[in-house]
Design an enzyme around this catalytic site. Structure first.
Site, mmCIF file in Angstrom:
data_model
loop_
_atom_site.group_PDB
_atom_site.id
_atom_site.type_symbol
_atom_site.label_atom_id
_atom_site.label_comp_id
_atom_site.label_asym_id
_atom_site.label_seq_id
_atom_site.Cartn_x
_atom_site.Cartn_y
_atom_site.Cartn_z
ATOM 1 N N GLY A 193 -52.251 -21.800 65.723
ATOM 2 C CA GLY A 193 -51.558 -22.920 65.234
ATOM 3 C C GLY A 193 -50.303 -22.939 66.087
ATOM 4 O O GLY A 193 -50.290 -22.469 67.164
ATOM 5 N N GLY A 214 -48.566 -19.444 66.380
ATOM 6 C CA GLY A 214 -49.127 -18.058 66.500
ATOM 7 C C GLY A 214 -50.682 -18.171 66.522
ATOM 8 O O GLY A 214 -51.409 -19.389 65.948
ATOM 9 N N ASP A 262 -44.201 -26.136 54.258
ATOM 10 C CA ASP A 262 -45.338 -26.449 55.051
ATOM 11 C C ASP A 262 -46.587 -26.574 54.412
ATOM 12 O O ASP A 262 -47.613 -25.903 54.998
ATOM 13 C CB ASP A 262 -45.380 -25.720 56.472
ATOM 14 C CG ASP A 262 -46.212 -26.450 57.494
ATOM 15 O OD1 ASP A 262 -46.158 -27.504 57.434
ATOM 16 O OD2 ASP A 262 -46.592 -25.755 58.434
#
Length: 268
Positions: A45, A48, A172
């Site tokens: 992502g 990381g 998120d």
């Protein structure tokens, strides 16, 4: 503690949900991921890469290695560890351990080899064999029975409710951040952007509008305003996506038509 003792502690954390997250050495995490080989990478992502770690006992963990980006690394690592440390719910990912080390290594620089600090920041979780929810939302059928979709929606809602009770705003919520276990039970993951409000806070303002387009609430995107409603907006988009197989649905009526067709198919 030695690496062997740390490994035993990690094994125990994997088996016993009451055990607190373990501080792990980077050398141990290298060994159980085959030096973070490409074959062990299971996802990637904006902040990381995720690797599969295999323990000597045969147990499997998922390990997120944060990218070496100094402007975000410490802030996101601290935020995620702080939020995850006290989070224990059937619909959130189980946090097993973490690594925070800085090593000095020789690197080439201006024709010379110089010592430089290399920082390692990693987070370890229980491995979710069914992957992420995004893998199942490819079309309107979305590879999921209606009963399964309902259970996933219910589980995500319960997970969000629990987080809000802990005064945590995820920030998120999206299909990529919902993992599925063997029984397709959803687990909310990736707390890198999360915010924990203090006891007297009900909202916050930020200039750093990080998130995923399409899931960010308008008041956050426009004004940087953070409230529990920020997650509720993302949750609404996520629910529609689970029902439709995509975010861009024309109307709720389309969902009802699909459901009626599904019921008629079952009767044939």
């Amino acid at each position: 503690m030695t690496d062997g003792e740390k490994l035993a502690a990690l094994e125990k954390a994997l088996l016993d949900e009451s055990v607190d997250p373990v501080d792990l050495p980077f050398s141990l995490l290298m060994s159980i991921t085959e030096n973070f080989s490409d074959a062990r990478e299971i996802g990637r992502g904006g902040f990381g890469a995720v690797y599969k770690g295999v323990l000597p006992s045969g147990g499997i963990i998922a390990m997120k290695q944060l990218f070496e980006r100094y402007e975000i690394l410490d802030k996101n690592f601290e935020s995620e560890v702080t939020c995850l440390a006290g989070v224990k719910h059937k619909n959130t990912v189980r946090f097993l351990g973490y690594c925070s080390e800085t090593q000095q290594v020789l690197i080439p620089y201006n024709g010379k080899r110089v010592l430089a600090d290399v920082r390692h920041r990693l987070l370890c979780f229980e491995y979710m064999p069914k992957g992420c929810l995004a893998d199942y939302l490819s079309d309107a059928s979305c590879r999921l029975q209606w009963t399964t979709r309902y259970q996933i929606i219910k589980g995500i809602c319960e997970g969000v409710h629990y987080l809000h009770q802990q005064r945590i705003i995820h920030m998120d919520l999206k299909p990529q951040n919902v993992l599925l276990d063997d029984s397709m039970v959803p687990r909310i993951a990736d707390f890198g952007l999360s915010r924990r409000l203090s006891g007297s806070q009900s909202w916050a303002i930020t200039d750093h509008k990080l998130g995923t387009m399409g899931y960010m609430a308008p008041e956050f995107l426009n004004n940087g305003e953070i409230t529990y409603k920020t997650d509720i907006y993302s949750l609404g988009v996520l629910i529609m996506e689970i029902l439709m197989g995509h975010k861009e649905s024309s109307s709720v009526k389309e969902v009802i038509i699909l459901y009626v067709r599904f019921q008629q198919t079952k009767k044939l």
